[in-house]
Write an enzyme that holds these catalytic residues in place. Structure first.
Site, mmCIF file in Angstrom:
data_model
loop_
_atom_site.group_PDB
_atom_site.id
_atom_site.type_symbol
_atom_site.label_atom_id
_atom_site.label_comp_id
_atom_site.label_asym_id
_atom_site.label_seq_id
_atom_site.Cartn_x
_atom_site.Cartn_y
_atom_site.Cartn_z
ATOM 1 C CE LYS A 47 29.386 23.682 11.175
ATOM 2 N NZ LYS A 47 28.087 23.133 11.518
ATOM 3 C CD GLN A 91 26.388 20.389 12.977
ATOM 4 O OE1 GLN A 91 27.014 21.411 13.245
ATOM 5 N NE2 GLN A 91 26.195 19.986 11.733
ATOM 6 C CG ASP A 114 23.944 27.782 12.204
ATOM 7 O OD1 ASP A 114 24.636 27.975 11.197
ATOM 8 O OD2 ASP A 114 23.727 26.665 12.698
HETATM 9 N N1 GUN Z 1 23.778 20.672 9.776
HETATM 10 C C1 GUN Z 1 24.288 20.649 8.534
HETATM 11 N N2 GUN Z 1 24.742 21.856 8.194
HETATM 12 C C2 GUN Z 1 24.516 22.671 9.251
HETATM 13 C C3 GUN Z 1 24.753 24.066 9.518
HETATM 14 O O1 GUN Z 1 25.277 24.819 8.686
HETATM 15 N N3 GUN Z 1 24.351 24.502 10.731
HETATM 16 C C4 GUN Z 1 23.754 23.706 11.629
HETATM 17 N N4 GUN Z 1 23.392 24.249 12.795
HETATM 18 N N5 GUN Z 1 23.513 22.428 11.428
HETATM 19 C C5 GUN Z 1 23.886 21.915 10.248
#
Ligand code: GUN
Length: 279
Positions: A47, A91, A114
């Site tokens: 990211k 996350q 998200d």
């Molecule tokens: N953990 C694994 N993939 C993701 C995601 O796309 N967003 C978030 N917040 N956590 C994750």
């Protein structure tokens, strides 16, 4: 035909880079991490790299896994109130002692890049989409880029997560697909997978989807990731399923880069909405 998620993601990032370069103040994404899970570390690194490629500022708040819920919530409230932060992502997974639902719902819905707050999930459910989860958005985009139509098609999703499968089902319904969701308690999984015009697996179990579970000429989208030592595996037995599929995504290089691209797209969208397009 192998679906090249990296190529499509690069195109999206190029467009976002142009838009960001026209902004007086670039957008900022804040990623909140609790603990030091190796998989989370690698997702966050991807990211951060994506942000730097398109000119989005990246703020990483990493807390020890003994942080208590009130402290974590206070940190998110600070980000909600920070005018320089446009997108907030917590996350997942969080350590078990933290209430994931409560923590996610602290995020201001307009910064929820998200799409996991209850309000944004509800908006998606009612076809009033503002910020939707990134992996489902990325899958829809990939299918569109390859001119794979959804109308009237039977899409079978394996997995039932809030992060991927449930929001994906809503987006697919909106595109007039017929959607079946299967999961670990489904009896006779292959009965369903064999019926799929488009099969999407999001479980995280190495080679769950075998060649004999797939219909001839099906489109196969692999979302699940599992790891042993340092090697990554998808849910799909790629080398064999490719013999039957008309289109298939590889792992890595399929859905993963699209998740990052759509996150960046959501951050730019959040910024646009927060400043009413005046930038
Ligand atoms: N953990 C694994 N993939 C993701 C995601 O796309 N967003 C978030 N917040 N956590 C994750």
């Amino acid at each position: 035909m192998i679906i090249d998620g990296k190529k499509v993601a690069n195109k999206i990032k190029e467009d976002l880079k142009k838009e960001v370069s026209m902004m007086q103040i670039p957008p900022t994404l804040a990623v909140v991490q609790v603990g030091d899970d190796p998989a989370s570390n690698s997702y966050i690194k991807a990211k951060e790299k994506g942000c730097s490629e398109v000119g989005i500022n990246f703020k990483h708040l990493k807390f020890k896994d003994d942080i208590n819920e009130d402290e974590l919530i206070l940190e998110i409230v600070k980000l909600n109130n920070d005018k320089l932060v446009d997108g907030i992502l917590v996350q997942l997974p969080l350590p078990n002692n933290l209430d994931e639902n409560k923590v996610l719902n602290t995020i201001n819905k307009d910064k929820d890049v998200d799409g996991l707050t209850t309000i944004n999930a509800g908006c998606l459910f009612q076809n009033n989409i503002t910020l939707a989860p990134c992996t489902p958005l990325g899958i829809i985009k990939l299918l569109e880029e390859y001119n794979i139509s959804l109308e009237g098609k039977h899409v079978v999703i394996v997995g039932r997560s809030n992060l991927v499968s449930k929001p994906l089902a809503m987006l697919l319904l909106e595109k007039n697909a017929t959607v079946t969701i299967c999961h670990s308690k489904s009896i006779n999984l292959e009965k369903y997978t064999k019926e799929a015009d488009i099969l999407i697996s999001s479980v995280g179990k190495k080679h769950l989807i075998r060649q004999d579970m797939v219909k001839d000429n099906a489109v196969v989208i692999d979302v699940g990731i599992s790891r042993d030592n340092t090697k990554l595996y998808g849910d799909v037995d790629f080398d064999n399923v490719i013999k039957k599929a008309s289109y298939i995504t590889p792992t890595p290089g399929g859905v993963g880069p699209m998740t990052v691209a759509m996150l960046l797209s959501n951050v730019v969208k959040a910024k646009r909405r927060l400043c009413n397009d005046k930038y």
